[in-house]
Design an enzyme around this catalytic site. Structure first.
Site, PDB file in Angstrom:
ATOM      1  N   TYR A   1     -12.524  -1.941  -3.536  1.00  0.00           N
ATOM      2  CA  TYR A   1     -13.059  -2.070  -2.173  1.00  0.00           C
ATOM      3  C   TYR A   1     -14.580  -1.951  -2.131  1.00  0.00           C
ATOM      4  O   TYR A   1     -15.140  -1.546  -1.105  1.00  0.00           O
ATOM      5  CB  TYR A   1     -12.405  -1.033  -1.258  1.00  0.00           C
ATOM      6  CG  TYR A   1     -11.012  -1.421  -0.810  1.00  0.00           C
ATOM      7  CD1 TYR A   1     -10.806  -2.554  -0.018  1.00  0.00           C
ATOM      8  CD2 TYR A   1      -9.907  -0.657  -1.154  1.00  0.00           C
ATOM      9  CE1 TYR A   1      -9.529  -2.917   0.406  1.00  0.00           C
ATOM     10  CE2 TYR A   1      -8.622  -1.007  -0.721  1.00  0.00           C
ATOM     11  CZ  TYR A   1      -8.441  -2.141   0.053  1.00  0.00           C
ATOM     12  OH  TYR A   1      -7.186  -2.504   0.484  1.00  0.00           O
TER      13      TYR A   1
ATOM     14  N   HIS B   1      -2.068  -5.534   1.612  1.00  0.00           N
ATOM     15  CA  HIS B   1      -3.360  -6.198   1.379  1.00  0.00           C
ATOM     16  C   HIS B   1      -3.093  -7.617   0.924  1.00  0.00           C
ATOM     17  O   HIS B   1      -2.104  -7.872   0.237  1.00  0.00           O
ATOM     18  CB  HIS B   1      -4.151  -5.464   0.274  1.00  0.00           C
ATOM     19  CG  HIS B   1      -5.323  -6.264  -0.229  1.00  0.00           C
ATOM     20  ND1 HIS B   1      -6.549  -6.214   0.385  1.00  0.00           N
ATOM     21  CD2 HIS B   1      -5.433  -7.167  -1.233  1.00  0.00           C
ATOM     22  CE1 HIS B   1      -7.376  -7.060  -0.234  1.00  0.00           C
ATOM     23  NE2 HIS B   1      -6.721  -7.641  -1.228  1.00  0.00           N
TER      24      HIS B   1
ATOM     25  N   LYS C   1       0.824  -1.211   0.000  1.00  0.00           N
ATOM     26  CA  LYS C   1       0.000   0.000   0.000  1.00  0.00           C
ATOM     27  C   LYS C   1       0.869   1.276   0.000  1.00  0.00           C
ATOM     28  O   LYS C   1       2.072   1.211   0.269  1.00  0.00           O
ATOM     29  CB  LYS C   1      -0.938  -0.045   1.210  1.00  0.00           C
ATOM     30  CG  LYS C   1      -2.012  -1.145   1.108  1.00  0.00           C
ATOM     31  CD  LYS C   1      -2.985  -1.081   2.293  1.00  0.00           C
ATOM     32  CE  LYS C   1      -4.087  -2.106   2.175  1.00  0.00           C
ATOM     33  NZ  LYS C   1      -5.070  -1.992   3.289  1.00  0.00           N
TER      34      LYS C   1
ATOM     35  N   ASN D   1      -2.216   0.487   6.720  1.00  0.00           N
ATOM     36  CA  ASN D   1      -1.686  -0.758   7.293  1.00  0.00           C
ATOM     37  C   ASN D   1      -0.816  -1.563   6.315  1.00  0.00           C
ATOM     38  O   ASN D   1      -0.705  -2.781   6.417  1.00  0.00           O
ATOM     39  CB  ASN D   1      -2.821  -1.596   7.887  1.00  0.00           C
ATOM     40  CG  ASN D   1      -3.837  -2.026   6.852  1.00  0.00           C
ATOM     41  OD1 ASN D   1      -3.706  -1.680   5.684  1.00  0.00           O
ATOM     42  ND2 ASN D   1      -4.836  -2.783   7.269  1.00  0.00           N
TER      43      ASN D   1
ATOM     44  N   GLU E   1      -9.628 -10.435  -7.539  1.00  0.00           N
ATOM     45  CA  GLU E   1      -8.613  -9.390  -7.373  1.00  0.00           C
ATOM     46  C   GLU E   1      -7.466  -9.547  -8.377  1.00  0.00           C
ATOM     47  O   GLU E   1      -6.959  -8.562  -8.904  1.00  0.00           O
ATOM     48  CB  GLU E   1      -8.103  -9.400  -5.925  1.00  0.00           C
ATOM     49  CG  GLU E   1      -9.203  -8.976  -4.953  1.00  0.00           C
ATOM     50  CD  GLU E   1      -8.838  -9.152  -3.486  1.00  0.00           C
ATOM     51  OE1 GLU E   1      -7.712  -9.614  -3.185  1.00  0.00           O
ATOM     52  OE2 GLU E   1      -9.689  -8.810  -2.643  1.00  0.00           O
TER      53      GLU E   1
HETATM   54  N1  UDP Z   1      -9.983  -0.441   7.320  1.00  0.00           N
HETATM   55  C1  UDP Z   1     -10.055   0.708   8.083  1.00  0.00           C
HETATM   56  N2  UDP Z   1     -10.848   0.712   9.203  1.00  0.00           N
HETATM   57  C2  UDP Z   1     -11.573  -0.365   9.601  1.00  0.00           C
HETATM   58  C3  UDP Z   1     -11.503  -1.546   8.807  1.00  0.00           C
HETATM   59  C4  UDP Z   1     -10.698  -1.552   7.683  1.00  0.00           C
HETATM   60  O1  UDP Z   1      -9.414   1.713   7.759  1.00  0.00           O
HETATM   61  O2  UDP Z   1     -12.286  -0.302  10.620  1.00  0.00           O
HETATM   62  C5  UDP Z   1      -9.161  -0.440   6.089  1.00  0.00           C
HETATM   63  C6  UDP Z   1      -7.802  -1.137   6.267  1.00  0.00           C
HETATM   64  O3  UDP Z   1      -6.846  -0.453   5.463  1.00  0.00           O
HETATM   65  C7  UDP Z   1      -8.083  -2.526   5.724  1.00  0.00           C
HETATM   66  C8  UDP Z   1      -9.040  -2.216   4.559  1.00  0.00           C
HETATM   67  O4  UDP Z   1      -9.847  -1.137   5.066  1.00  0.00           O
HETATM   68  O5  UDP Z   1      -6.909  -3.189   5.309  1.00  0.00           O
HETATM   69  C9  UDP Z   1      -9.924  -3.361   4.133  1.00  0.00           C
HETATM   70  O6  UDP Z   1     -10.575  -3.880   5.272  1.00  0.00           O
HETATM   71  P1  UDP Z   1     -10.762  -5.452   5.492  1.00  0.00           P
HETATM   72  O7  UDP Z   1     -11.732  -5.624   6.622  1.00  0.00           O
HETATM   73  O8  UDP Z   1     -11.114  -6.085   4.183  1.00  0.00           O
HETATM   74  O9  UDP Z   1      -9.336  -5.921   6.020  1.00  0.00           O
HETATM   75  P2  UDP Z   1      -8.104  -6.696   5.337  1.00  0.00           P
HETATM   76  O10 UDP Z   1      -8.678  -7.799   4.474  1.00  0.00           O
HETATM   77  O11 UDP Z   1      -7.310  -5.687   4.559  1.00  0.00           O
HETATM   78  O12 UDP Z   1      -7.327  -7.233   6.513  1.00  0.00           O
END
Ligand code: UDP
Length: 141
Positions: A51, A117, A11, A114, A128
């Protein structure tokens, strides 16, 4: 054991901090192969489409703006149980909950920024991978 392919992103926060090599090193050290990779900058449409499942959630706009804020690296990773193994390597979404030694524990700035992905299921991986790569861009060895 099944040879799987998963989709991953380095990211914008991680690209900005010169962490591409460190993250690739972790992936390769864990025995997974990078079978396709490119750097790009997401448009608003691409970020929102990628997303789409999170549309309407409180963090959606922040997430989309973050993902458009700078270049990203997108990769297809291949290995035994690559989907689950890469999720394990990444750690939990919230870095405060991510296990020691995971990418997010080591590199994430916060819940949104974070660093990485990874696909969460075979269905997500297929969607994806095809969102960013044509079949002929995946390199077989
Ligand atoms: N995210 C966020 N706040 C939240 C949950 C998710 O900013 O409360 C962001 C974070 O960058 C995350 C992305 O949205 O990686 C996608 O969320 P997901 O629940 O799909 O998590 P991932 O699969 O990336 O672990």
């Amino acid at each position: 054991m099944t040879l799987e392919r998963t989709f991953s992103i380095v990211k914008p926060d991680a690209v900005e901090r010169n962490l591409i090599g460190a993250i690739y090193h972790r992936v390769e050290s864990a025995g997974m192969r990078i079978v396709a990779a490119k750097m790009l900058r997401l448009t608003k449409e691409q970020a929102e489409g990628f997303y789409a499942e999170h549309q309407g959630k409180p963090f959606f706009e922040k997430l989309v703006n973050f993902m458009m804020s700078g270049p990203i690296m997108v990769q297809v990773l291949e290995g035994e149980n690559a989907i689950a193994r890469y999720r394990e390597l990444m750690g939990k979404t919230n870095p405060e909950e991510a296990a020691c030694g995971t990418l997010r524990a080591d590199y994430a700035v916060n819940y949104t920024f974070n660093s990485v992905h990874g696909s969460d299921s075979p269905e997500s991986a297929a969607r994806e991978i095809s969102y960013f790569f044509a079949a002929e861009e995946l390199c077989d060895r």
